[in-house]
Design a protein around this motif. Structure first.
Motif, PDB file in Angstrom:
ATOM      1  N   ILE A  13      26.357  32.431  44.667  1.00  0.00           N
ATOM      2  CA  ILE A  13      25.075  33.059  45.016  1.00  0.00           C
ATOM      3  C   ILE A  13      25.284  33.855  46.294  1.00  0.00           C
ATOM      4  O   ILE A  13      25.485  33.291  47.364  1.00  0.00           O
ATOM      5  CB  ILE A  13      23.969  32.012  45.219  1.00  0.00           C
ATOM      6  N   GLY A  14      25.259  35.185  46.179  1.00  0.00           N
ATOM      7  CA  GLY A  14      25.426  36.046  47.342  1.00  0.00           C
ATOM      8  C   GLY A  14      26.697  36.871  47.281  1.00  0.00           C
ATOM      9  O   GLY A  14      27.792  36.329  47.132  1.00  0.00           O
ATOM     10  N   GLY A  15      26.540  38.184  47.426  1.00  0.00           N
ATOM     11  CA  GLY A  15      27.672  39.101  47.318  1.00  0.00           C
ATOM     12  C   GLY A  15      28.086  39.709  48.635  1.00  0.00           C
ATOM     13  O   GLY A  15      28.572  40.839  48.666  1.00  0.00           O
ATOM     14  N   GLY A  16      27.884  38.982  49.744  1.00  0.00           N
ATOM     15  CA  GLY A  16      28.466  39.407  51.009  1.00  0.00           C
ATOM     16  C   GLY A  16      29.938  39.068  51.044  1.00  0.00           C
ATOM     17  O   GLY A  16      30.522  38.634  50.041  1.00  0.00           O
ATOM     18  N   ILE A  17      30.564  39.231  52.193  1.00  0.00           N
ATOM     19  CA  ILE A  17      32.002  39.010  52.261  1.00  0.00           C
ATOM     20  C   ILE A  17      32.352  37.559  51.952  1.00  0.00           C
ATOM     21  O   ILE A  17      33.362  37.285  51.292  1.00  0.00           O
ATOM     22  CB  ILE A  17      32.578  39.446  53.627  1.00  0.00           C
ATOM     23  N   GLY A  18      31.521  36.597  52.380  1.00  0.00           N
ATOM     24  CA  GLY A  18      31.807  35.202  52.096  1.00  0.00           C
ATOM     25  C   GLY A  18      31.756  34.898  50.613  1.00  0.00           C
ATOM     26  O   GLY A  18      32.608  34.173  50.083  1.00  0.00           O
ATOM     27  N   GLY A  19      30.756  35.437  49.926  1.00  0.00           N
ATOM     28  CA  GLY A  19      30.640  35.217  48.495  1.00  0.00           C
ATOM     29  C   GLY A  19      31.744  35.892  47.706  1.00  0.00           C
ATOM     30  O   GLY A  19      32.339  35.296  46.802  1.00  0.00           O
ATOM     31  N   LEU A  20      32.036  37.150  48.031  1.00  0.00           N
ATOM     32  CA  LEU A  20      33.099  37.870  47.328  1.00  0.00           C
ATOM     33  C   LEU A  20      34.451  37.209  47.545  1.00  0.00           C
ATOM     34  O   LEU A  20      35.262  37.073  46.613  1.00  0.00           O
ATOM     35  CB  LEU A  20      33.143  39.322  47.809  1.00  0.00           C
ATOM     36  N   ALA A  21      34.718  36.807  48.803  1.00  0.00           N
ATOM     37  CA  ALA A  21      36.005  36.176  49.097  1.00  0.00           C
ATOM     38  C   ALA A  21      36.128  34.832  48.380  1.00  0.00           C
ATOM     39  O   ALA A  21      37.191  34.496  47.841  1.00  0.00           O
ATOM     40  CB  ALA A  21      36.161  36.001  50.605  1.00  0.00           C
ATOM     41  N   SER A  22      35.038  34.052  48.348  1.00  0.00           N
ATOM     42  CA  SER A  22      35.056  32.777  47.619  1.00  0.00           C
ATOM     43  C   SER A  22      35.309  33.014  46.135  1.00  0.00           C
ATOM     44  O   SER A  22      36.084  32.294  45.495  1.00  0.00           O
ATOM     45  CB  SER A  22      33.721  32.043  47.804  1.00  0.00           C
ATOM     46  N   ALA A  23      34.640  34.032  45.587  1.00  0.00           N
ATOM     47  CA  ALA A  23      34.803  34.343  44.168  1.00  0.00           C
ATOM     48  C   ALA A  23      36.253  34.700  43.856  1.00  0.00           C
ATOM     49  O   ALA A  23      36.832  34.223  42.870  1.00  0.00           O
ATOM     50  CB  ALA A  23      33.874  35.489  43.783  1.00  0.00           C
ATOM     51  N   ALA A  24      36.849  35.546  44.705  1.00  0.00           N
ATOM     52  CA  ALA A  24      38.229  35.969  44.467  1.00  0.00           C
ATOM     53  C   ALA A  24      39.194  34.794  44.539  1.00  0.00           C
ATOM     54  O   ALA A  24      40.090  34.642  43.689  1.00  0.00           O
ATOM     55  CB  ALA A  24      38.616  37.046  45.479  1.00  0.00           C
ATOM     56  N   LEU A  25      39.041  33.941  45.540  1.00  0.00           N
ATOM     57  CA  LEU A  25      39.953  32.800  45.694  1.00  0.00           C
ATOM     58  C   LEU A  25      39.799  31.797  44.560  1.00  0.00           C
ATOM     59  O   LEU A  25      40.794  31.278  44.025  1.00  0.00           O
ATOM     60  CB  LEU A  25      39.706  32.111  47.037  1.00  0.00           C
ATOM     61  N   LEU A  26      38.550  31.502  44.183  1.00  0.00           N
ATOM     62  CA  LEU A  26      38.336  30.527  43.116  1.00  0.00           C
ATOM     63  C   LEU A  26      38.798  31.067  41.767  1.00  0.00           C
ATOM     64  O   LEU A  26      39.377  30.328  40.957  1.00  0.00           O
ATOM     65  CB  LEU A  26      36.863  30.131  43.058  1.00  0.00           C
ATOM     66  N   ALA A  27      38.549  32.340  41.502  1.00  0.00           N
ATOM     67  CA  ALA A  27      39.012  32.920  40.236  1.00  0.00           C
ATOM     68  C   ALA A  27      40.528  32.907  40.157  1.00  0.00           C
ATOM     69  O   ALA A  27      41.103  32.612  39.106  1.00  0.00           O
ATOM     70  CB  ALA A  27      38.480  34.347  40.090  1.00  0.00           C
ATOM     71  N   ARG A  28      41.172  33.200  41.271  1.00  0.00           N
ATOM     72  CA  ARG A  28      42.642  33.166  41.290  1.00  0.00           C
ATOM     73  C   ARG A  28      43.154  31.742  41.064  1.00  0.00           C
ATOM     74  O   ARG A  28      44.242  31.543  40.537  1.00  0.00           O
ATOM     75  CB  ARG A  28      43.162  33.729  42.612  1.00  0.00           C
ATOM     76  N   ALA A  29      42.344  30.753  41.465  1.00  0.00           N
ATOM     77  CA  ALA A  29      42.715  29.353  41.251  1.00  0.00           C
ATOM     78  C   ALA A  29      42.381  28.870  39.841  1.00  0.00           C
ATOM     79  O   ALA A  29      42.631  27.701  39.514  1.00  0.00           O
ATOM     80  CB  ALA A  29      42.008  28.476  42.276  1.00  0.00           C
ATOM     81  N   GLY A  30      41.801  29.746  39.017  1.00  0.00           N
ATOM     82  CA  GLY A  30      41.557  29.405  37.629  1.00  0.00           C
ATOM     83  C   GLY A  30      40.118  29.195  37.233  1.00  0.00           C
ATOM     84  O   GLY A  30      39.825  28.919  36.072  1.00  0.00           O
ATOM     85  N   HIS A  31      39.176  29.329  38.150  1.00  0.00           N
ATOM     86  CA  HIS A  31      37.767  29.156  37.817  1.00  0.00           C
ATOM     87  C   HIS A  31      37.250  30.344  36.999  1.00  0.00           C
ATOM     88  O   HIS A  31      37.719  31.480  37.163  1.00  0.00           O
ATOM     89  CB  HIS A  31      36.923  29.067  39.086  1.00  0.00           C
ATOM     90  N   ASN A  32      36.278  30.068  36.165  1.00  0.00           N
ATOM     91  CA  ASN A  32      35.524  31.126  35.493  1.00  0.00           C
ATOM     92  C   ASN A  32      34.315  31.422  36.373  1.00  0.00           C
ATOM     93  O   ASN A  32      33.374  30.617  36.433  1.00  0.00           O
ATOM     94  CB  ASN A  32      35.092  30.681  34.098  1.00  0.00           C
ATOM     95  N   VAL A  33      34.322  32.555  37.056  1.00  0.00           N
ATOM     96  CA  VAL A  33      33.374  32.807  38.139  1.00  0.00           C
ATOM     97  C   VAL A  33      32.403  33.928  37.780  1.00  0.00           C
ATOM     98  O   VAL A  33      32.819  35.003  37.328  1.00  0.00           O
ATOM     99  CB  VAL A  33      34.113  33.185  39.443  1.00  0.00           C
TER     100      VAL A  33
END
Length: 521
Positions: A13-33
């Motif tokens: 929830i939230g597309g600021g730098i914290g949200g985008l960075a979390s999304a990128a790291l979790l997706a790279r770790a295998g999450h469906n984000v």
């Protein structure tokens, strides 16, 4: 490091730098984000506004802690060099003082700044060397033991490098920054230069712990950088990396509730799209990366709030701001890329912002960014791009865009810059003008009390005392961004994203996660 868990359905929830960075790291770790952003554009506080050939950053504009960006990009298999075109600013910034005292240029190197301090106050050069040595040591300990820790366990703090410094660290936590600078320097101008970093932390040099003198290591020794194209380039780079990792990004998607199951574990997120239609996304893991007050008090039922309204009633908000984006015809060599305008009665300035009854300082200590000094892509040829920030109380009642009070504050700031910097015709050369006030931060960012930054870094809202990045009542709900640990600023938000990944991995260490081999290695 613990073995990764199986892939999860994850909603950010939230597309600021914290949200985008979390999304990128979790997706790279295998999450469906899937990432939900309420606005039509990504970036949150790190926004961009374009008009008549000008491109304005409307939020962060200081690139500090470059090694944090370097590490983050390497976690994603790339590098700052590959993603950004960075330039080191020289001078790092210029400081103007009330009363016509000569401006000071803070240089790009430690040696030049030591010489500058000595030229202002006899003996200050040697004292700055000692001050910067302490700042560097504190910064390195903070980076190794505090910034990258989730505080899920305090074992990492029971290390020799922390315990051996415990008396010093305790003193730095309990002593205000202004008191520490006064022990080293007498000249008020030098003390202001060293105290101003408290503003980056949404606080005041009279209340911020002197541990934050570590910030002077960044600007006086490491230097100040700038990504050509503006800070929107950072957001664009992380968005691109997130999409490459498989993140599904939905804009104009307003989260309306965090859903839970009978065991009080996240079950999904409800949201409304641009057409007003309601949707539900199932989720095993939810990252709240928008304003923490909004997430807790609007998206969760009262019984599941870790930080209910009572918590916020006792909390200290960082300042709000009136932001003024200006397109100006002709050149403005009087201003550096970054310029600070400091009033003589600083204590009064900060008291007006933080102490009841609050009021707008007049004159105010203001900040001016002129990115066109370093970047010919942000303004048409022969024109300048200016961004003025006037700190004001966190009070939405001051108004927003179109408000007469906000316009008066902007007029006063323009007049102040013109007078102090010696640009008498500044107002008459303005071709583009746009203002933003505290009410806009509420409307556009769901910002608590209209603060421009988030909860202030006073002692009880710093380090392990800041809001944790995990819900105590809802399983699978974690937090990222400036409201939570480690705190305010783009580097801190990138670290907060890494702390989200650490929570998922069950990693309780205090140091940054190991970096994968570089591409092609």
């Amino acid at each position: 490091m613990s073995a990764p868990r199986p892939p999860a359905q994850t909603v950010i929830i939230g597309g600021g730098i914290g949200g985008l960075a979390s999304a990128a790291l979790l997706a790279r770790a295998g999450h469906n984000v899937t990432l939900l952003e309420k606005n039509s554009e990504l970036g949150g506080r790190a926004g961009v506004y374009e008009e008549a050939g000008f491109r304005f950053d409307t939020g962060p504009s200081w690139y500090l802690m470059p090694e944090v960006f370097d590490h983050f990009f390497r976690l994603l298999g790339t590098s700052s060099e590959r993603e950004l075109d960075l330039v080191k600013l020289d001078p790092g910034y210029r400081v103007f003082f009330e009363g016509g005292l000569p401006a000071l240029d803070i240089a790009a190197t430690r040696a030049e700044n030591i010489a500058l301090f000595e030229s202002v106050e006899a003996g200050a050069g040697a004292r700055l060397e000692r001050y910067l040595a302490s700042a560097r040591d504190t910064y390195e300990v903070a980076k190794k033991r505090f910034l990258y820790g989730t505080f899920a366990s305090y074992r990492g703090l029971l290390r020799r490098d922390v315990l051996g410094r415990f008396p010093t660290l305790a003193r730095l936590l309990l002593t205000p920054l202004n008191t520490l600078t006064g022990k080293y320097f007498s000249d008020p101008r030098l003390r202001q230069v060293l105290g101003y970093p408290a503003v980056f932390l949404g606080s005041s040099p009279y209340t911020a712990p002197s541990m934050y003198h570590l910030m002077s290591h960044l600007d006086l020794e490491d230097g100040v950088y700038y990504p050509r194209g503006g800070f929107g380039e950072i957001i664009s780079a992380i968005e691109r990396l997130a999409r490459e990792a498989g993140v599904n990004i939905l804009t104009e998607a307003t989260a309306t509730a965090i859903l839970t199951d009978s065991a009080d574990h996240v079950a999904g997120v409800a949201y409304t799209d641009a057409g007003g239609r309601d949707h539900t996304l199932p989720a095993e893991y939810v990252v709240g990366a928008s304003d923490l007050h909004h997430l807790e008090t609007r998206l969760l039922p009262e019984r599941l709030r870790t930080y209910p309204q009572e918590y916020w009633d006792r909390a200290v908000a960082g300042p709000s701001a009136v932001l003024v984006s200006l397109g100006v015809s002709g050149e403005l060599p009087e201003l550096a890329h970054h310029s600070l305008f400091f009033t003589t009665d600083w204590r009064d300035n900060f008291s007006r912002i933080f102490r009841e009854p609050t009021s707008v300082p007049d004159p105010a200590s203001i900040y001016v960014c002129r990115p066109s000094a370093s970047d010919d892509t942000v303004a048409p040829a022969g024109q300048e791009n200016l961004f003025i920030l006037v700190p004001v109380p966190a009070d939405p009642g001051i108004g927003g865009r179109g408000s007469e009070r906000v316009r008066e504050i902007a007029d006063a700031a323009i007049s102040q810059v013109a007078d102090w910097a010696g640009i008498p015709d500044l107002a008459g050369r303005i071709t583009v003008r746009r203002e933003t006030g505290p009410a806009d931060f509420v409307d556009e960012l769901n910002s608590w009390s209209g603060t421009a930054l988030g909860p202030a870094h006073v002692l009880r809202q710093s380090a392990m005392f800041r809001a944790k990045n995990v819900s105590a009542r809802v399983g699978g709900l974690v937090y990222a961004g400036g409201s939570t640990i480690p705190g305010i600023g783009l580097p801190m938000c990138l670290i907060s994203a890494e702390l989200v990944l650490k929570r998922w991995l069950g990693e309780t260490g205090t140091e940054p996660l190991p970096e994968p081999p570089a591409r092609g290695a």
